[in-house]
Design a protein around this motif. Structure first.
Motif, PDB file in Angstrom:
ATOM      1  N   UNK A  10       0.863  -1.171   0.000  1.00 16.85           N
ATOM      2  CA  UNK A  10       0.000   0.000   0.000  1.00 16.85           C
ATOM      3  C   UNK A  10       0.908   1.232   0.000  1.00 16.85           C
ATOM      4  N   UNK A  11       0.779   2.061  -1.034  1.00 15.70           N
ATOM      5  CA  UNK A  11       1.630   3.231  -1.211  1.00 15.70           C
ATOM      6  C   UNK A  11       0.778   4.490  -1.025  1.00 15.70           C
ATOM      7  N   UNK A  12       1.253   5.394  -0.180  1.00 19.42           N
ATOM      8  CA  UNK A  12       0.604   6.689   0.007  1.00 19.42           C
ATOM      9  C   UNK A  12       1.369   7.717  -0.830  1.00 19.42           C
ATOM     10  N   UNK A  13       0.650   8.374  -1.716  1.00 20.29           N
ATOM     11  CA  UNK A  13       1.251   9.408  -2.559  1.00 20.29           C
ATOM     12  C   UNK A  13       0.936  10.762  -1.933  1.00 20.29           C
ATOM     13  N   UNK A  14       1.960  11.418  -1.432  1.00 25.21           N
ATOM     14  CA  UNK A  14       1.795  12.720  -0.796  1.00 25.21           C
ATOM     15  C   UNK A  14       2.420  13.789  -1.683  1.00 25.21           C
ATOM     16  N   UNK A  15       1.625  14.789  -2.029  1.00 24.71           N
ATOM     17  CA  UNK A  15       2.170  15.924  -2.763  1.00 24.71           C
ATOM     18  C   UNK A  15       2.959  16.794  -1.799  1.00 24.71           C
ATOM     19  N   UNK A  16       4.018  17.397  -2.285  1.00 25.61           N
ATOM     20  CA  UNK A  16       4.796  18.362  -1.509  1.00 25.61           C
ATOM     21  C   UNK A  16       4.368  19.745  -1.985  1.00 25.61           C
ATOM     22  N   UNK A  17       4.029  20.591  -1.041  1.00 22.45           N
ATOM     23  CA  UNK A  17       3.363  21.852  -1.349  1.00 22.45           C
ATOM     24  C   UNK A  17       4.179  23.040  -0.850  1.00 22.45           C
ATOM     25  N   UNK A  18       3.988  24.174  -1.471  1.00 17.95           N
ATOM     26  CA  UNK A  18       4.544  25.404  -0.956  1.00 17.95           C
ATOM     27  C   UNK A  18       5.337  26.225  -1.935  1.00 17.95           C
ATOM     28  N   UNK A  19       5.915  25.601  -2.971  1.00 17.68           N
ATOM     29  CA  UNK A  19       6.657  26.360  -3.972  1.00 17.68           C
ATOM     30  C   UNK A  19       6.226  25.895  -5.361  1.00 17.68           C
ATOM     31  N   UNK A  20       6.642  26.611  -6.384  1.00 14.28           N
ATOM     32  CA  UNK A  20       6.237  26.298  -7.760  1.00 14.28           C
ATOM     33  C   UNK A  20       6.575  24.867  -8.152  1.00 14.28           C
ATOM     34  N   UNK A  21       5.874  24.367  -9.167  1.00 12.86           N
ATOM     35  CA  UNK A  21       6.095  23.009  -9.658  1.00 12.86           C
ATOM     36  C   UNK A  21       7.547  22.793 -10.028  1.00 12.86           C
ATOM     37  N   UNK A  22       8.032  21.614  -9.725  1.00  8.03           N
ATOM     38  CA  UNK A  22       9.420  21.249  -9.988  1.00  8.03           C
ATOM     39  C   UNK A  22       9.710  21.235 -11.484  1.00  8.03           C
ATOM     40  N   UNK A  23       8.861  20.580 -12.261  1.00 10.35           N
ATOM     41  CA  UNK A  23       9.048  20.531 -13.701  1.00 10.35           C
ATOM     42  C   UNK A  23       9.932  19.398 -14.189  1.00 10.35           C
ATOM     43  N   UNK A  24      10.475  18.576 -13.292  1.00 13.45           N
ATOM     44  CA  UNK A  24      11.338  17.460 -13.686  1.00 13.45           C
ATOM     45  C   UNK A  24      10.637  16.131 -13.432  1.00 13.45           C
ATOM     46  N   UNK A  25      10.860  15.174 -14.308  1.00 11.38           N
ATOM     47  CA  UNK A  25      10.398  13.790 -14.145  1.00 11.38           C
ATOM     48  C   UNK A  25       8.884  13.708 -13.924  1.00 11.38           C
ATOM     49  N   UNK A  26       8.096  14.183 -14.872  1.00  9.87           N
ATOM     50  CA  UNK A  26       6.642  14.083 -14.777  1.00  9.87           C
ATOM     51  C   UNK A  26       6.212  12.657 -15.079  1.00  9.87           C
ATOM     52  N   UNK A  27       5.453  12.061 -14.158  1.00  6.27           N
ATOM     53  CA  UNK A  27       4.910  10.714 -14.352  1.00  6.27           C
ATOM     54  C   UNK A  27       3.404  10.761 -14.158  1.00  6.27           C
ATOM     55  N   UNK A  28       2.696  10.001 -14.982  1.00  5.65           N
ATOM     56  CA  UNK A  28       1.246   9.912 -14.851  1.00  5.65           C
ATOM     57  C   UNK A  28       0.843   8.464 -15.072  1.00  5.65           C
ATOM     58  N   UNK A  29       0.969   7.664 -14.025  1.00  8.17           N
ATOM     59  CA  UNK A  29       0.593   6.256 -14.071  1.00  8.17           C
ATOM     60  C   UNK A  29      -0.770   6.128 -13.412  1.00  8.17           C
ATOM     61  N   UNK A  30      -1.769   5.731 -14.174  1.00  8.80           N
ATOM     62  CA  UNK A  30      -3.144   5.700 -13.688  1.00  8.80           C
ATOM     63  C   UNK A  30      -3.641   4.293 -13.397  1.00  8.80           C
ATOM     64  N   UNK A  31      -2.765   3.420 -12.974  1.00  8.34           N
ATOM     65  CA  UNK A  31      -3.163   2.048 -12.707  1.00  8.34           C
ATOM     66  C   UNK A  31      -4.210   2.005 -11.593  1.00  8.34           C
ATOM     67  N   UNK A  32      -5.364   1.427 -11.887  1.00 16.04           N
ATOM     68  CA  UNK A  32      -6.479   1.259 -10.947  1.00 16.04           C
ATOM     69  C   UNK A  32      -7.042   2.588 -10.461  1.00 16.04           C
TER      70      UNK A  32
END
Length: 182
Positions: free
Chosen positions: A125-147
């Motif tokens: 079980x993986x928890x995906x936590x966004x890191x917030x507070x500054x502009x988007x990083x812009x590196x290594x964009x991934x969009x895996x929509x499994x399930x």
């Protein structure tokens, strides 16, 4: 014959006036307002994540996009923990798999995924936590929509700005933290 049409007209008028008397504009506006307020409060309800602990591996291998092989490189989208990630990888943005980069804070809410570790064959079980507070990083964009589930199943929907619960809602990158064995 005209007395029949007069009778039908009077009965119809009486019925329409009764309905209009009981269901006026104010009651219609009240119902619309209740629906709008209820719809706005719906995202505040707790998330039901109980149905998401089944097998979750893509056709091409655990955590990889379909047709690709899983990798051990945490800076690549094919890394097994990223089976349901959507965002910039914190491993490419000054953070790690489990910690946010300096100047950011983890989101107060997150989404979860169940990913297959190809090394031990177990589901995690993986928890995906966004890191917030500054502009988007812009590196290594991934969009895996499994399930991924539609937006009404928020706990397993990855297309939401999860930073909205924080004081600063600017999204920077996403971590992937193992929270247990499925």
């Amino acid at each position: 014959m005209s007395w029949i049409t007069d009778f039908i007209d009077k009965q119809t008028e009486r019925a329409v006036r009764k309905v209009a008397h009981r269901h006026g504009r104010r009651s219609a506006l009240a119902r619309i307002g209740t629906g709008l307020i209820g719809g706005a409060l719906l995202p505040m309800l707790p998330f039901d994540r109980s149905g998401q602990f089944g097998s979750a591996h893509a056709a091409g291998g655990g955590g990889a996009k379909a047709g690709g092989a899983a990798t051990e490189d945490a800076t690549k989208c094919e890394y097994w923990r990223y089976c349901a990630i959507d965002g910039f990888l914190c491993t490419c943005c000054g953070g790690s798999l489990t910690s946010c980069p300096a100047g950011t804070e983890p989101s107060k809410v997150s989404w979860v995924g169940t990913c297959l570790n190809p090394k031990d064959g177990r589901q995690y079980l993986i928890s995906y936590n966004d890191c917030c507070g500054i502009n988007s990083c812009g590196n290594c964009l991934c969009n895996n929509n499994e399930r991924e589930r539609p937006g009404y199943r928020l706990g397993v929907h990855n297309d939401i700005n999860w930073c909205m619960a924080n004081n600063n809602s600017m999204f920077h990158c996403t971590t992937s933290i193992i929270v247990g064995v499925a």
